[in-house]
Enzyme design. Structure first.
Site: not given
Ligand code: NDP
Length: 432
Positions: A114, A154, A228
């Protein structure tokens, strides 16, 4: 805790996973003998770097960039890039740690990672976002690659940001490869990737409800977030016959008793990049409330899709009192440990994010496959694969929970099912 004193989110995520793995460690001494616990909680590599860029007034700005390459036992590191002022090392480590198990659950060959930055794209011009993204990628490109580490979007990182980053990667490295997922459809993106996390959340929720004698068709659903995940969760829930009555953003939330008007939300959020407070301009009968969404609206199913720790113990009590019977996490760790405990003790179905929102990364892995093949699959093909993956994830976590005597506890099931494959691969690959 002693090793990571300033990383509360990481400690929270690790505590949740490690506590639920106790029965696995007891039944399998090999994990302790091979120090899997010590190894799996330590990232393979952490990269932190300066991101200088020049704003529209000619002033130099400096942000901090991160990439945590947590675990590559089952494939190249894979996980999104978060751009939000709240980003710090602890947040990225928590997300990277969760990603290991989530990616394993998809059944696809992807490791966990990440990254991100404390840069806030909100209120910045396209030019400023591009300046930031180019500077960010100038450093990041030294550490990633299609077979090494494949970042994605993200919070705060959508198609625009991925585009600027991809352009800079190609320019510096001189390779056209699937180094990022969430790309535009003209340049290597996959159909259905945009919809995947929200759709996948609903496919898993539908299966979980079905296997517990409930039906998403006809259910009233509360969703938080308006990004999203929330948007495409709303779309699929509505398609499946549910009525979504709430959405939220970081300034307030809307309640629309007649069901959320998704075209209005898309216009506000995707086109204007505006605030949900504008929703009433499109739907005068809807309510707008300033501040944090408090889950006070009566619903059958709750889908937190905004950010970590957005659903606390008081929120959980309100959901329980209002007769909600299922919670599925669209966001990463949106439910606090205390709230999760209350929800599970009250007998509600609870699907943790690492299973319920795995559809995004699963479809990213499908994007990687298409890039490697230099082919594009149809929307229907990708969507069918996604649905199949989500239904399989549900049955895998259900079976893992049953195997260790925790029937119906999908938190334990997800942690165990995700863990075993990674841990066994680590053992097979020796001490590294
Ligand atoms: P977006 O940036 O598209 O949307 C995030 C939404 O959450 C926005 O409505 C935002 O409000 C709100 N939000 C963000 N931070 C806060 C906060 N601190 N307090 C209140 N509201 C907040 O992100 P995504 O929809 O992509 O991601 C949402 C969650 O889902 C995250 O946890 C992410 O890690 C997770 N996730 C996303 C995947 C994906 O494919 N996109 C895959 C798997 C997980 P505002 O508009 O005001 O900023």
């Amino acid at each position: 805790k002693a090793k990571n004193p300033n990383e509360p989110e990481f400690i929270q995520a690790a505590t949740e996973v490690l506590t639920s793995l106790e029965p696995v460690f007891e039944a399998n001494p090999k994990y302790q003998e091979n120090a899997i616990l010590e190894r799996i909680t330590e990232p393979e590599r952490v990269i932190m770097f300066r991101v200088p860029w020049v704003d529209d007034n000619g002033k130099v700005q400096v942000n901090r960039g991160f990439r945590v390459q947590f675990n590559s036992a089952i494939g190249p590191y894979k996980g999104g890039l978060r751009l939000h002022p709240s980003v710090n090392l602890g947040v990225i480590k928590f997300l990277g740690f969760e990603q290991i198990f989530k990616n394993s659950l998809t059944g696809l060959p992807i490791g966990g990672g990440k990254g991100g930055s404390d840069f806030d794209p909100k209120g910045k011009s396209d030019n400023e976002v591009m300046a930031f993204c180019q500077s960010f990628m100038t450093e990041l490109c030294k550490h990633i690659g299609a077979d090494t580490d494949v970042p994605a979007g993200d919070i705060g990182t959508g198609a625009r940001e991925i585009g600027y980053m991809f352009g800079q990667y190609k320019r510096i490295r001189n390779v056209y490869e699937g180094v990022l997922t969430g790309k535009g459809l003209n340049w290597g993106g996959s159909l259905a990737r945009t919809e995947a996390t929200g759709y996948g959340l609903l496919y898993l929720t539908e299966e979980m409800l079905k296997c517990n004698g409930k039906d998403i068709n006809g259910a009233t659903v509360c969703i938080s977030g308006a990004g999203n995940v929330a948007i495409y969760a709303t779309q699929k829930a509505t398609e499946l016959g549910a009525k979504v009555v709430t959405l939220s953003d970081s300034t307030g939330w809307v309640y629309d008793a007649e069901g959320i008007d998704l075209d209005a939300v898309k216009e506000i959020k995707e086109v204007k990049r505006g605030r949900l407070s504008e929703y009433k301009n499109y739907r005068p009968n809807a309510e707008y409330h300033e501040g944090k969404f408090d889950w006070s609206v009566k619903c059958d199913v709750a889908l937190p899709c905004a950010t970590q720790n957005e659903l606390n113990a008081d929120d959980a009590k309100r959901l329980i009192a209002n007769g909600c019977y299922a919670v599925a996490e669209g966001a990463n760790m949106p439910t606090t440990l205390e709230a999760t405990k209350l929800i599970q003790e009250a007998g509600l179905l609870f699907a943790p994010g690492k299973a319920a929102n795995a559809g995004g990364v699963a479809t990213s892995a499908l994007e990687m496959s298409q890039n490697s093949q230099r082919l594009s699959w149809t929307f229907e093909e990708v969507d069918a694969k996604l649905k199949n993956i989500m239904v399989n994830i549900f049955h895998n976590i259900d079976n893992a929970a049953k195997k260790y005597g925790y029937e119906g506890n999908y938190v334990v099931g997800a942690n165990i099912a995700g863990f075993e494959k990674v841990a066994d691969s680590m053992i097979a690959q020796g001490v590294c």
